[in-house]
Enzyme design. Structure first.
Site, PDB file in Angstrom:
ATOM      1  N   HIS A   1       0.833  -1.195   0.000  1.00 20.70           N
ATOM      2  CA  HIS A   1       0.000   0.000   0.000  1.00 20.70           C
ATOM      3  C   HIS A   1       0.882   1.264   0.000  1.00 20.70           C
ATOM      4  O   HIS A   1       1.638   1.490   0.937  1.00 20.70           O
ATOM      5  CB  HIS A   1      -0.879  -0.029   1.268  1.00 20.70           C
ATOM      6  CG  HIS A   1      -2.121   0.774   1.179  1.00 20.70           C
ATOM      7  ND1 HIS A   1      -2.870   1.081   2.304  1.00 20.70           N
ATOM      8  CD2 HIS A   1      -2.779   1.330   0.137  1.00 20.70           C
ATOM      9  CE1 HIS A   1      -3.922   1.790   1.944  1.00 20.70           C
ATOM     10  NE2 HIS A   1      -3.900   1.939   0.623  1.00 20.70           N
TER      11      HIS A   1
ATOM     12  N   ASP B   1      -5.630   4.242   3.875  1.00 22.68           N
ATOM     13  CA  ASP B   1      -7.053   4.399   3.593  1.00 22.68           C
ATOM     14  C   ASP B   1      -7.698   5.026   4.818  1.00 22.68           C
ATOM     15  O   ASP B   1      -7.492   4.568   5.942  1.00 22.68           O
ATOM     16  CB  ASP B   1      -7.707   3.034   3.319  1.00 22.68           C
ATOM     17  CG  ASP B   1      -7.236   2.427   2.004  1.00 22.68           C
ATOM     18  OD1 ASP B   1      -6.682   3.184   1.163  1.00 22.68           O
ATOM     19  OD2 ASP B   1      -7.403   1.208   1.827  1.00 22.68           O
TER      20      ASP B   1
ATOM     21  N   HIS C   1     -14.119   4.438   0.626  1.00 22.63           N
ATOM     22  CA  HIS C   1     -13.096   4.917   1.559  1.00 22.63           C
ATOM     23  C   HIS C   1     -12.292   5.986   0.827  1.00 22.63           C
ATOM     24  O   HIS C   1     -12.467   6.168  -0.380  1.00 22.63           O
ATOM     25  CB  HIS C   1     -12.176   3.790   2.048  1.00 22.63           C
ATOM     26  CG  HIS C   1     -11.257   3.252   0.995  1.00 22.63           C
ATOM     27  ND1 HIS C   1     -11.661   2.308   0.058  1.00 22.63           N
ATOM     28  CD2 HIS C   1      -9.948   3.527   0.719  1.00 22.63           C
ATOM     29  CE1 HIS C   1     -10.646   2.027  -0.738  1.00 22.63           C
ATOM     30  NE2 HIS C   1      -9.584   2.754  -0.363  1.00 22.63           N
TER      31      HIS C   1
ATOM     32  N   HIS D   1      -8.541   6.873  -0.332  1.00 18.43           N
ATOM     33  CA  HIS D   1      -7.126   6.507  -0.413  1.00 18.43           C
ATOM     34  C   HIS D   1      -6.335   7.806  -0.403  1.00 18.43           C
ATOM     35  O   HIS D   1      -6.559   8.696  -1.220  1.00 18.43           O
ATOM     36  CB  HIS D   1      -6.837   5.715  -1.699  1.00 18.43           C
ATOM     37  CG  HIS D   1      -5.393   5.391  -1.861  1.00 18.43           C
ATOM     38  ND1 HIS D   1      -4.801   4.295  -1.246  1.00 18.43           N
ATOM     39  CD2 HIS D   1      -4.397   6.010  -2.549  1.00 18.43           C
ATOM     40  CE1 HIS D   1      -3.513   4.264  -1.555  1.00 18.43           C
ATOM     41  NE2 HIS D   1      -3.243   5.299  -2.349  1.00 18.43           N
TER      42      HIS D   1
HETATM   43 ZN   LIG Z   1      -5.705   2.745  -0.363  1.00 20.12          ZN
END
Ligand SMILES: [Zn+2]
Length: 256
Positions: free
Chosen positions: A149, A153, A228, A230
């Site tokens: 990642h 998030d 969500h 990011h």
């Molecule tokens: Zn993300």
């Protein structure tokens, strides 16, 4: 010649005697407290013997008395004028001082306002108010092309307001592939922040934004399994220059 001298002597002695008597009379009358009233007739009887000097002295005294009064009046008027001028000066000085103080206060307020504005524009905030990190930085998973990642998030239900974390200029606003609808902002400190999976974008490239200003609405566009936000922070505009977003925000005073 002798006659003339005798007459002269007589007049001289007589005048002296009468003048003495007059003085004695005045002195005697003085004790009664009515000198002013009675002294004048007494002296009037002596009219023949008053010398020109006596008359002159009386006039001089009277003139001096009036002159003294006039002088006193003039002095009083002058004093009053001087005092009035001093009061006017004091008032003018007080007014100047009050204006100077008011000006200082205005300037201090303006400085404080500028400083507050500078601090506000230099401040940072969460990209979604009251949110928290639901998926951490560098978390592994098949969802990310890099294998880990590159951001975090933030929990955000569909339709949440997404804001710029700080002051900057929008350098990208549109479709970003796996990021879905995404925005990239060049921050005023030279770093970059990215906002992905938005359901809608509310800014355009070149637009300047302030801390907390809404730039879009959260969603689940792109490579996403649910709504969500990011969020990424980068040292440069290049992909791969990502830095820990939590450390990035904390270093700029954001609590999370
Ligand atoms: Zn993300």
């Amino acid at each position: 010649m002798a006659f003339t001298r005798a007459t002269g002597k007589h007049r001289g002695a007589s005048r002296l005697a009468r003048r003495s008597a007059g003085i004695a009379g005045v002195a005697a009358l003085a004790t009664t407290g009515v000198v002013g009233t009675l002294a004048s007739p007494a002296l009037a009887a002596d009219t023949d013997d008053r010398s020109p000097e006596d008359t002159g002295l009386t006039r001089v005294i009277a003139d001096e008395s009036i002159a003294d009064q006039l002088n006193a009046q003039a002095a009083a008027q002058e004093r009053e004028a001087t005092e009035a001028e001093a009061r006017a000066k004091a008032r003018a000085e007080a007014k100047r001082e009050a204006e100077a103080r008011a000006q200082e206060i205005r300037e201090a307020e303006e400085r404080a306002a500028r400083e507050a504005e500078r601090r506000r524009l230099a401040s940072f905030t969460l990209p979604v108010a009251g949110s928290y990190v639901s998926t951490g930085y560098k978390t592994g998973g098949s969802l990310w092309s890099s294998g880990s990642h590159s951001g975090v998030d933030f929990h955000a239900s569909y339709g949440s307001s997404v804001v710029s974390v700080g002051s900057g200029t929008v350098v990208e606003a549109g479709w970003g592939g796996a990021y879905g609808n995404n925005i990239v902002i060049r921050m005023n400190d030279g770093t970059y922040t990215q906002y992905g999976h938005l359901s809608s974008i509310g800014v355009y490239v070149g637009q300047t934004v302030e801390p907390g200003q809404q730039i879009g609405v959260s969603g689940s566009t792109g490579n996403s399994t649910g709504p969500h936000l990011h969020f990424e922070a980068r040292a440069t505009a290049e992909y791969g220059s990502d830095i820990n977003p939590v450390a990035y925000l904390r270093a700029r005073g954001v609590s999370l």
